[in-house]
Write a protein that holds these residues in place. Sequence first.
Motif, mmCIF file in Angstrom:
data_model
loop_
_atom_site.group_PDB
_atom_site.id
_atom_site.type_symbol
_atom_site.label_atom_id
_atom_site.label_comp_id
_atom_site.label_asym_id
_atom_site.label_seq_id
_atom_site.Cartn_x
_atom_site.Cartn_y
_atom_site.Cartn_z
ATOM 1 N N MET A 1 0.835 -1.198 0.000
ATOM 2 C CA MET A 1 0.000 0.000 0.000
ATOM 3 C C MET A 1 0.877 1.258 0.000
ATOM 4 S SD MET A 1 -2.534 1.345 3.002
ATOM 5 C CE MET A 1 -3.348 -0.208 3.251
ATOM 6 N N LYS A 2 0.534 2.204 -0.913
ATOM 7 C CA LYS A 2 1.299 3.451 -0.981
ATOM 8 C C LYS A 2 0.452 4.626 -0.500
ATOM 9 C CE LYS A 2 4.447 2.536 -4.807
ATOM 10 N NZ LYS A 2 4.828 2.876 -6.178
ATOM 11 N N ILE A 3 1.018 5.413 0.403
ATOM 12 C CA ILE A 3 0.335 6.610 0.908
ATOM 13 C C ILE A 3 1.205 7.827 0.597
ATOM 14 C CG2 ILE A 3 -0.464 7.836 2.991
ATOM 15 C CD1 ILE A 3 -2.176 5.389 2.609
ATOM 16 N N LEU A 4 0.580 8.880 0.058
ATOM 17 C CA LEU A 4 1.291 10.143 -0.143
ATOM 18 C C LEU A 4 0.958 11.073 1.024
ATOM 19 C CD1 LEU A 4 2.961 12.235 -1.720
ATOM 20 C CD2 LEU A 4 0.907 12.732 -3.077
ATOM 21 N N VAL A 5 2.004 11.459 1.779
ATOM 22 C CA VAL A 5 1.839 12.426 2.872
ATOM 23 C C VAL A 5 2.192 13.806 2.314
ATOM 24 C CG1 VAL A 5 2.605 13.127 5.172
ATOM 25 C CG2 VAL A 5 2.418 10.690 4.611
ATOM 26 N N MET A 6 1.327 14.792 2.579
ATOM 27 C CA MET A 6 1.561 16.143 2.047
ATOM 28 C C MET A 6 1.675 17.163 3.170
ATOM 29 S SD MET A 6 -1.100 16.071 -1.194
ATOM 30 C CE MET A 6 -0.426 17.511 -2.037
ATOM 31 N N ASN A 7 2.793 17.899 3.184
ATOM 32 C CA ASN A 7 2.898 19.066 4.052
ATOM 33 C C ASN A 7 2.494 20.271 3.224
ATOM 34 O OD1 ASN A 7 3.603 21.212 5.744
ATOM 35 N ND2 ASN A 7 5.693 21.248 4.924
ATOM 36 N N GLY A 8 1.397 20.921 3.610
ATOM 37 C CA GLY A 8 0.886 22.040 2.831
ATOM 38 C C GLY A 8 1.410 23.391 3.262
ATOM 39 N N SER A 35 5.329 8.160 0.311
ATOM 40 C CA SER A 35 6.019 9.214 -0.428
ATOM 41 C C SER A 35 5.617 10.534 0.234
ATOM 42 C CB SER A 35 5.675 9.176 -1.918
ATOM 43 O OG SER A 35 4.285 9.092 -2.088
ATOM 44 N N PHE A 36 6.454 11.568 0.030
ATOM 45 C CA PHE A 36 6.279 12.807 0.796
ATOM 46 C C PHE A 36 6.357 14.008 -0.140
ATOM 47 C CE2 PHE A 36 7.179 16.020 4.008
ATOM 48 C CZ PHE A 36 6.556 15.533 5.154
ATOM 49 N N PHE A 37 5.313 14.844 -0.100
ATOM 50 C CA PHE A 37 5.357 16.119 -0.812
ATOM 51 C C PHE A 37 5.424 17.226 0.223
ATOM 52 C CE2 PHE A 37 3.093 19.946 -2.095
ATOM 53 C CZ PHE A 37 3.886 20.349 -3.156
ATOM 54 N N ASP A 38 6.358 18.159 0.030
ATOM 55 C CA ASP A 38 6.540 19.245 0.994
ATOM 56 C C ASP A 38 6.441 20.582 0.257
ATOM 57 O OD1 ASP A 38 7.602 21.171 2.765
ATOM 58 O OD2 ASP A 38 8.666 19.592 3.850
ATOM 59 N N ALA A 39 5.324 21.304 0.481
ATOM 60 C CA ALA A 39 5.092 22.565 -0.232
ATOM 61 C C ALA A 39 6.160 23.613 0.079
ATOM 62 C CB ALA A 39 3.709 23.112 0.117
ATOM 63 N N SER A 61 6.727 15.266 -10.506
ATOM 64 C CA SER A 61 6.974 14.366 -9.385
ATOM 65 C C SER A 61 5.739 14.266 -8.465
ATOM 66 C CB SER A 61 8.217 14.879 -8.648
ATOM 67 O OG SER A 61 8.260 14.391 -7.383
ATOM 68 N N LEU A 62 5.088 15.414 -8.207
ATOM 69 C CA LEU A 62 3.858 15.404 -7.391
ATOM 70 C C LEU A 62 2.767 14.603 -8.084
ATOM 71 C CD1 LEU A 62 1.964 16.354 -5.112
ATOM 72 C CD2 LEU A 62 1.571 18.450 -6.440
ATOM 73 N N SER A 63 2.598 14.837 -9.379
ATOM 74 C CA SER A 63 1.548 14.153 -10.128
ATOM 75 C C SER A 63 1.770 12.631 -10.126
ATOM 76 C CB SER A 63 1.525 14.705 -11.558
ATOM 77 O OG SER A 63 0.608 14.011 -12.321
ATOM 78 N N LYS A 64 3.042 12.215 -10.286
ATOM 79 C CA LYS A 64 3.363 10.784 -10.287
ATOM 80 C C LYS A 64 3.074 10.166 -8.911
ATOM 81 C CE LYS A 64 7.180 7.693 -11.600
ATOM 82 N NZ LYS A 64 7.543 7.010 -10.362
ATOM 83 N N ALA A 65 3.510 10.872 -7.858
ATOM 84 C CA ALA A 65 3.294 10.349 -6.500
ATOM 85 C C ALA A 65 1.805 10.244 -6.183
ATOM 86 C CB ALA A 65 4.003 11.243 -5.485
ATOM 87 N N ASP A 67 -0.623 9.923 -8.379
ATOM 88 C CA ASP A 67 -1.158 8.867 -9.233
ATOM 89 C C ASP A 67 -0.949 7.489 -8.591
ATOM 90 O OD1 ASP A 67 -2.489 8.743 -11.576
ATOM 91 O OD2 ASP A 67 -0.721 8.189 -12.756
ATOM 92 N N GLU A 68 0.239 7.286 -8.072
ATOM 93 C CA GLU A 68 0.605 5.979 -7.509
ATOM 94 C C GLU A 68 0.007 5.733 -6.118
ATOM 95 O OE1 GLU A 68 4.909 5.682 -9.819
ATOM 96 O OE2 GLU A 68 4.866 5.970 -7.650
ATOM 97 N N ALA A 69 -0.348 6.826 -5.427
ATOM 98 C CA ALA A 69 -0.840 6.677 -4.049
ATOM 99 C C ALA A 69 -2.229 6.037 -4.026
ATOM 100 C CB ALA A 69 -0.897 8.045 -3.371
ATOM 101 N N GLU A 70 -2.434 5.174 -3.048
ATOM 102 C CA GLU A 70 -3.771 4.588 -2.837
ATOM 103 C C GLU A 70 -4.523 5.361 -1.757
ATOM 104 O OE1 GLU A 70 -1.400 0.779 -2.648
ATOM 105 O OE2 GLU A 70 -3.438 0.017 -2.841
ATOM 106 N N GLY A 71 -3.777 6.193 -1.016
ATOM 107 C CA GLY A 71 -4.381 7.019 0.024
ATOM 108 C C GLY A 71 -3.490 8.219 0.296
#
Length: 185
Positions: A1-8, A35-39, A61-65, A67-71
């Motif tokens: 399972m892949k989760i994208l965590v985002m710091n906004g 995976s981690f996105f950091d604004a 990179s954000l779009s790919k992460a 896309d791949e994330a399930e949550g």
Amino acid sequence: MKILVMNGSPTAESRTRGIAEYAANVLNEKGIEVSFFDAGKDRLPLFTGDMAEREDEAVRSLSKAADEAEGFFICTPEYHNGMSGALKNALDFLSGSHFKNKPVAISAAAGGGKGGINALNNLRTVMRGLYSLVLPDQFVADPLHFNEERELSEELAALRVSALADQLIELTKTVAANKQNLTEE
Ligand SMILES: Cc1cc2nc3c(=O)[nH]c(=O)nc-3n(C[C@H](O)[C@H](O)[C@H](O)COP(=O)(O)O)c2cc1C
């Protein structure tokens, strides 16, 4: 399972990042691929609709992460009763195709008192526009929940984020097990 965590949060010294990093660590410990996105670090251009922006490395990179994330575990600061402009800008580069029928946990860092709830109501509305499945539960962190390094250090706050991570994992598993019953378009 892949989760994208985002710091906004766009700020260099950010409490929102403290929540996001705590959530990412907890999810990791529970065996989730994160995976981690950091604004504040993965600087995106301002969304204008110009197709050339889609070639930007951070946007791709954000779009790919996503896309791949399930949550998703999305964290925002409360700025003037709403989510941050930086997070909204990041979400404007994404679409329902990234989020439809995907579970989302939401959390905010606010100034204290009754702050945070408006940012989360705002984020919840935006995530509905992206057809995601936002968990009913949510968490607002006040400044007193962080140490001087802006890490989420207060015990009950940490437990709340951990509980949100558990709920996110549970719903993401349920959705994955029933994917064939969900509409794809
Ligand atoms: C421009 C701006 C607007 C803010 N507006 C609010 C607000 O409406 N309600 C609130 O509780 N806190 C507000 N705050 C305080 C922030 O939510 C708080 O400092 C939070 O920790 C910011 O997250 P960050 O450290 O990740 O940037 C505001 C802060 C800034 C810089």
